[in-house]
Scaffold this motif. Sequence first.
Motif, short mmCIF file in Angstrom:
data_model
loop_
_atom_site.label_atom_id
_atom_site.label_comp_id
_atom_site.label_asym_id
_atom_site.label_seq_id
_atom_site.Cartn_x
_atom_site.Cartn_y
_atom_site.Cartn_z
N ARG A 32 8.11 25.68 17.18
CA ARG A 32 9.24 24.84 17.69
C ARG A 32 10.45 25.13 16.94
O ARG A 32 11.73 25.09 17.46
N GLU A 33 10.38 25.43 15.39
CA GLU A 33 11.80 25.68 14.58
C GLU A 33 12.34 26.96 15.41
O GLU A 33 13.46 27.00 15.59
N ARG B 245 16.06 27.05 17.20
CA ARG B 245 17.00 27.97 16.72
C ARG B 245 17.81 28.74 17.83
O ARG B 245 18.96 28.96 17.89
N ALA C 284 11.16 23.40 22.55
CA ALA C 284 11.23 23.10 21.09
C ALA C 284 10.85 21.68 20.91
O ALA C 284 10.66 21.19 19.85
N ARG D 85 6.07 27.04 13.18
CA ARG D 85 7.34 28.04 13.23
C ARG D 85 7.71 28.12 14.85
O ARG D 85 8.89 28.35 15.05
N ASP E 89 12.81 19.09 21.41
CA ASP E 89 14.02 18.43 20.76
C ASP E 89 14.73 17.58 21.78
O ASP E 89 15.68 18.15 22.52
#
Length: 841
Positions: A313-314, A318, A339, A311, A341
């Motif tokens: 990275r998620e 966000r 993250a 959770r 990303d």
Amino acid sequence: MNEDRVRVGRELIVRPRLMRELDQPSALTVLRAPLGFGKTALVAQWLRGSGNKPAVRVRATGSAAEFWDRVRDALLDTGVTGPDDPARSPLHGLARAVRACGDLVLVVDDFDEIADGGVERDLLYLLRDCPGLRLVVCVRGERHFARHRRLDLDAVELTAHDLAFTVDETQAVLQACGLTGAPQWAEAVHHECGGWPEPVRAAAIVLRELARAGRPAPSAPSIVTEYLRDRLLSELDDERVRDLAFAAALLGPAPTGLLASLTGGERGEQLTRLGALGLLAGPGPAADTARWAEAARAALSGVFRTRHPARVRELRGRAAQWYRDHRRPAAALSEAVQAQDPELAVRIVDENWLDLLENHTDVLRSAFAALPVPALETSARAMAARDLLLRAPDNRVFAALPPLPPSAPEPSALPEVLDTGLATLLVLRRRGLLLRATAHGDRLLTFAGAGSPRLSRLFQEVGTTRLLTGDLRGARHALSTAADLAGPAEASEASEASEAQGQLALVSLATGGDVTGVPAEAAGTRSGTLARAILALDRLDLKTAAECVSRLHRLPGPDPLWPVTAFVHSGYLWAAGDALGGLKHLDQVRAAHGGDRGPGAVAGPLLAAAEANLLIALGHGNHASAVLDEFDPRHPLLRVIRARLLLLGGNPAEAMRHCEDLAWLRAAPRSLELELMLIRAIAQLRSGDRTGSAGTVRRAASSARRTGLLRPFRTVPRAELADVVSHAGFDALALLREPALRNVPDLFPERLDLVVLTDRERHILDYLAAGLPSQRIAHQLFISYNTVKTHVRGLYRKLKAGSRDEALARARALGLLPADAGPAATAIVPHRTPGQTTVPA
């Protein structure tokens, strides 16, 4: 007094500063701090030391009716009774009982447990109706006893900031636990706990027990983290509050809106609960940002990473998206990188490249260190930002930057073209490709029209580029347009207008305008600071100049005017008496910007002027002359220095001829105009024209009085200037007595030992340095052996040498030869006419 029911631990210390606050004769005292800040124990301590004043303590739990029953029971225990009157409300009877008692302290603990807002209202009513009553309330959150509800009461509020331990108090707690080595632990424990009293006492107890058992003590962070992890997890019994705590701990200081988005918008109650537990510090849940107590954050974020690694990275993703949507690009980029990303991170850089580049360089640099270059190559603007910030040695940026369209783009595509075009302009300029950058900028302006995005910024950057090429007229036009276009509504536009105003001040200084100061709105910008520094140096205000130089190096983002910054910095060091330091600074600047000085750049002549002045100040006239020889002798920036070399080298007549270019004088900066006038005055004096010299100094003094420019009077020999001034009139004499000019050393020596060689002597010296014998030199130059010998003897005489080795060493010391010139340098061949041939060495 039923306050005796509160147990006070042996580790509790006396805190005089807080006792003084509690002793204040206020009707209401509010202790507002999270769990574990010692509110209850502190009040109990205070009551025990306050004498025999009646006091009752009530713990606020249950309903409003239960609370008032507790109050009545506590009053009865203390001996305070009042008549029961069934016709009146219970509160009225309670008020009569309190008034009958006279002075009374009512302590209400854990008031956050009361859900009925009427209790607070009735307590305030009781307080207003009973003059002898003093109310002390302990609360954790911000919901109760807000300031606006007690404006008519004399009140004192102690917050978590007040209740937190100082370093000295932390040390006192450790000493109360018998830790004789307390000083070495106090700062570490205080730092880890942030002064939070309960963890401080817990750490002290752990250290005491370990010391008694003879076991080595772990680090302060591990003690505090372990305690807080267990303590806080036991309080987080609500799953939603626990999940929010984990997320907030991971994200650190975070806007309450972000935390609300993580819980579906239900932020009020849950954030209040976190604040009451001491997890969120700061003004409270209604504030924009919830700040974490660092020790609590570290404890819970470690648990979250261990229990829910998927959770992490998620949540960061966000958070990155939330920050992006709310136009906070630095925070968005930081979260996107964490993250992992890269696609989102590059998109954020692409959208906000200029803001990140100018205001958040640390975040952007960290992102570029983490993001793979192939991911960045999907965005031209991201690659441009990388090139501008990191001064990337590769040329990948040019493959990413698209060419401008052959004709004006469609209105829908114009913002993209202009934004990418602006990035390309900055890259070209940073690379020293100023002629290409100028042409590119002019082409962009043909696309732009009224209302185009970044139009003011585009004109400003075109003006900056023209300034760096020496096109001062074109720079003035573009910068004036930029200042006119920038509106006051947007902060970014106001900043662009201020920067344009600052650069206009620089242009005015460079074109001979009488600049008495820098516009107030531009004073804090980079260009405005440069203009202020130049004015300060010319006025011999070294304190202001030092402040400006220091500020220039603290400003964030790339410095497009780096040649001017280097000129100003070295000029300050020179004026402060550190000419050698100025040369070292120029060496560092050249090393950092080696590839940034392309054709058409003003950087080369500007740095050469700075270096030559410093070399002359150190007495190295020939080195200064060698620096100037690399540039066009007619370059306007170098005219004054060439005239000074002629004067100090013993050629006043030629120096005066350099001072007579009317076209140059009309366009020259005021300070350089004054320098040239004073060089002319000393040249006239050395040529025997005392009357003409006095007249020239008189005009220079008049100009200095009008403009405040004093530095030029330090650039000519003081003794000779004083001699002329004595015949130039009162104004000139008074000027020389100004505090900034009185008893200060000259910036330059009175005379220079210059060695001036003819072209033939230069050629022969080059061949001598290459190791050729005289016979071979004669063959090379198609002259006789005896002619070579004659020239060599002339060289020895001018260089004051008795041998070839001594002559070459002296030539290198004077800057007539490169420092590394030697027998291996056989490739030096003088200029020849087309029909000439050379004999191989």
